[in-house]
Every structure is written in C-alpha cells, then in structure tokens.
Write a protein that holds these residues in place. Structure first.
Motif, mmCIF file in Angstrom:
data_model
loop_
_atom_site.group_PDB
_atom_site.id
_atom_site.type_symbol
_atom_site.label_atom_id
_atom_site.label_comp_id
_atom_site.label_asym_id
_atom_site.label_seq_id
_atom_site.Cartn_x
_atom_site.Cartn_y
_atom_site.Cartn_z
ATOM 1 N N THR A 92 14.095 -32.642 46.096
ATOM 2 C CA THR A 92 14.676 -33.987 46.070
ATOM 3 C C THR A 92 14.836 -34.569 47.467
ATOM 4 O OG1 THR A 92 16.909 -33.038 45.930
ATOM 5 C CG2 THR A 92 15.840 -33.651 43.853
ATOM 6 N N GLY A 93 14.137 -33.982 48.434
ATOM 7 C CA GLY A 93 14.099 -34.552 49.772
ATOM 8 C C GLY A 93 15.250 -34.176 50.681
ATOM 9 N N ARG A 94 16.057 -33.213 50.281
ATOM 10 C CA ARG A 94 17.178 -32.785 51.115
ATOM 11 C C ARG A 94 16.837 -31.442 51.765
ATOM 12 N NH1 ARG A 94 21.609 -33.444 46.628
ATOM 13 N NH2 ARG A 94 19.810 -32.988 45.375
ATOM 14 N N SER A 95 15.799 -31.492 52.587
ATOM 15 C CA SER A 95 15.256 -30.264 53.167
ATOM 16 C C SER A 95 16.217 -29.570 54.131
ATOM 17 C CB SER A 95 13.918 -30.533 53.854
ATOM 18 O OG SER A 95 14.058 -31.511 54.845
ATOM 19 N N LEU A 96 17.054 -30.315 54.824
ATOM 20 C CA LEU A 96 18.012 -29.682 55.733
ATOM 21 C C LEU A 96 19.046 -28.864 54.967
ATOM 22 C CD1 LEU A 96 18.582 -32.478 58.403
ATOM 23 C CD2 LEU A 96 17.175 -30.414 58.583
ATOM 24 N N LYS A 97 19.536 -29.404 53.862
ATOM 25 C CA LYS A 97 20.479 -28.668 53.025
ATOM 26 C C LYS A 97 19.788 -27.452 52.402
ATOM 27 C CE LYS A 97 24.330 -27.936 50.822
ATOM 28 N NZ LYS A 97 25.452 -27.332 51.519
ATOM 29 N N ALA A 98 18.556 -27.632 51.956
ATOM 30 C CA ALA A 98 17.795 -26.521 51.382
ATOM 31 C C ALA A 98 17.587 -25.421 52.413
ATOM 32 C CB ALA A 98 16.444 -27.021 50.870
ATOM 33 N N GLU A 99 17.225 -25.806 53.622
ATOM 34 C CA GLU A 99 17.007 -24.822 54.679
ATOM 35 C C GLU A 99 18.287 -24.045 54.985
ATOM 36 O OE1 GLU A 99 15.601 -24.453 59.348
ATOM 37 O OE2 GLU A 99 15.622 -26.424 58.398
ATOM 38 N N GLU A 100 19.402 -24.745 55.011
ATOM 39 C CA GLU A 100 20.688 -24.092 55.272
ATOM 40 C C GLU A 100 20.971 -23.003 54.221
ATOM 41 O OE1 GLU A 100 25.326 -25.405 54.769
ATOM 42 O OE2 GLU A 100 23.952 -26.871 55.655
ATOM 43 N N ILE A 101 20.727 -23.338 52.968
ATOM 44 C CA ILE A 101 20.961 -22.369 51.894
ATOM 45 C C ILE A 101 19.946 -21.223 51.974
ATOM 46 C CG2 ILE A 101 20.961 -22.014 49.396
ATOM 47 C CD1 ILE A 101 21.973 -24.943 49.177
ATOM 48 N N TYR A 102 18.674 -21.557 52.171
ATOM 49 C CA TYR A 102 17.641 -20.519 52.286
ATOM 50 C C TYR A 102 17.977 -19.537 53.411
ATOM 51 C CZ TYR A 102 14.221 -22.879 49.214
ATOM 52 O OH TYR A 102 13.558 -23.429 48.150
ATOM 53 N N ARG A 103 18.386 -20.068 54.543
ATOM 54 C CA ARG A 103 18.720 -19.193 55.679
ATOM 55 C C ARG A 103 19.923 -18.296 55.366
ATOM 56 N NH1 ARG A 103 16.110 -20.090 60.470
ATOM 57 N NH2 ARG A 103 14.897 -22.004 60.609
ATOM 58 N N GLY A 104 20.906 -18.853 54.670
ATOM 59 C CA GLY A 104 22.058 -18.051 54.276
ATOM 60 C C GLY A 104 21.684 -16.923 53.331
ATOM 61 N N VAL A 105 20.836 -17.236 52.355
ATOM 62 C CA VAL A 105 20.366 -16.213 51.415
ATOM 63 C C VAL A 105 19.560 -15.156 52.159
ATOM 64 C CG1 VAL A 105 18.823 -15.779 49.454
ATOM 65 C CG2 VAL A 105 20.405 -17.718 49.393
ATOM 66 N N LEU A 106 18.665 -15.581 53.028
ATOM 67 C CA LEU A 106 17.833 -14.644 53.781
ATOM 68 C C LEU A 106 18.679 -13.719 54.647
ATOM 69 C CD1 LEU A 106 15.036 -13.644 54.615
ATOM 70 C CD2 LEU A 106 15.017 -15.445 56.363
ATOM 71 N N LYS A 107 19.698 -14.263 55.273
ATOM 72 C CA LYS A 107 20.580 -13.462 56.125
ATOM 73 C C LYS A 107 21.244 -12.339 55.322
ATOM 74 C CE LYS A 107 24.482 -14.044 59.293
ATOM 75 N NZ LYS A 107 25.406 -15.024 59.882
ATOM 76 N N VAL A 108 21.743 -12.686 54.147
ATOM 77 C CA VAL A 108 22.393 -11.664 53.300
ATOM 78 C C VAL A 108 21.377 -10.641 52.812
ATOM 79 C CG1 VAL A 108 23.647 -11.278 51.139
ATOM 80 C CG2 VAL A 108 24.248 -13.212 52.601
ATOM 81 N N VAL A 109 20.220 -11.110 52.366
ATOM 82 C CA VAL A 109 19.185 -10.207 51.858
ATOM 83 C C VAL A 109 18.725 -9.243 52.954
ATOM 84 C CG1 VAL A 109 16.809 -10.097 51.008
ATOM 85 C CG2 VAL A 109 18.418 -11.726 50.001
ATOM 86 N N GLU A 110 18.506 -9.751 54.156
ATOM 87 C CA GLU A 110 18.075 -8.879 55.261
ATOM 88 C C GLU A 110 19.146 -7.843 55.586
ATOM 89 O OE1 GLU A 110 17.127 -11.737 58.329
ATOM 90 O OE2 GLU A 110 14.986 -11.540 57.906
ATOM 91 N N ARG A 111 20.399 -8.260 55.560
ATOM 92 C CA ARG A 111 21.481 -7.331 55.867
ATOM 93 C C ARG A 111 21.610 -6.259 54.785
ATOM 94 N NH1 ARG A 111 26.433 -7.367 54.449
ATOM 95 N NH2 ARG A 111 26.636 -9.572 53.956
ATOM 96 N N LEU A 112 21.479 -6.656 53.528
ATOM 97 C CA LEU A 112 21.663 -5.706 52.442
ATOM 98 C C LEU A 112 20.459 -4.810 52.202
ATOM 99 C CD1 LEU A 112 23.441 -7.936 49.751
ATOM 100 C CD2 LEU A 112 24.474 -6.209 51.225
ATOM 101 N N TYR A 113 19.262 -5.378 52.327
ATOM 102 C CA TYR A 113 18.047 -4.656 51.932
ATOM 103 C C TYR A 113 17.087 -4.341 53.069
ATOM 104 C CZ TYR A 113 19.811 -6.235 47.442
ATOM 105 O OH TYR A 113 20.605 -6.491 46.349
ATOM 106 N N GLY A 114 17.385 -4.890 54.232
ATOM 107 C CA GLY A 114 16.545 -4.604 55.397
ATOM 108 C C GLY A 114 15.374 -5.501 55.558
#
Length: 75
Positions: A53-75
C-alpha cells in the motif's frame, strides 16, 4: 483469522488485510509474546500489506525488527 488476513491480502483487499492482520498480531503478541514464530509471521505479513500500500518505510521498519529477532534466535 490469520489465514483470513492472508486471503484478503491475496485478493488485493488491503484495508481488510491490514485490519485483520493487526488484530492477529496484537493477539499473538499478547498470547505468545513478541518473539514467538506465530507473532513474527503475522508481523511479516502485516509488513507486506504496508509495502503493497505504498508505506515502504513502515514495512521496512517491521521487516528489520523481525529479521533482528530471527537472527538472534536462530542465527
């Protein structure tokens, strides 16, 4: 309700998808916690709706947050 949100997303019904996935995400956070795989998956799909829906900055913020947790938990 998660699958319903994804179905709305697939059908291009972005407003319905966003509303449904926000409810699902809040429920997952409350029941499972912030780092549970169900919570992360619902956040990922919510971010996709923001991106579509064109809110790429908000999407990126969420994606980065998810990635940070996934990397910490699963490597």
């Amino acid at each position: 309700m998660y699958k319903l949100g994804c179905t709305f997303q697939d059908q291009g019904k972005h407003a319905e998808a966003e509303e449904t996935l926000q409810q699902v995400t809040k429920g997952h956070q409350r029941v499972y916690g912030q780092e549970h795989s169900n919570t992360l998956t619902s956040l990922f799909h919510l971010a996709a709706v923001f991106y579509l829906t064109g809110r790429s900055l908000k999407a990126e913020e969420i994606y980065r947050g998810v990635l940070k947790v996934v990397e910490r938990l699963y490597g």
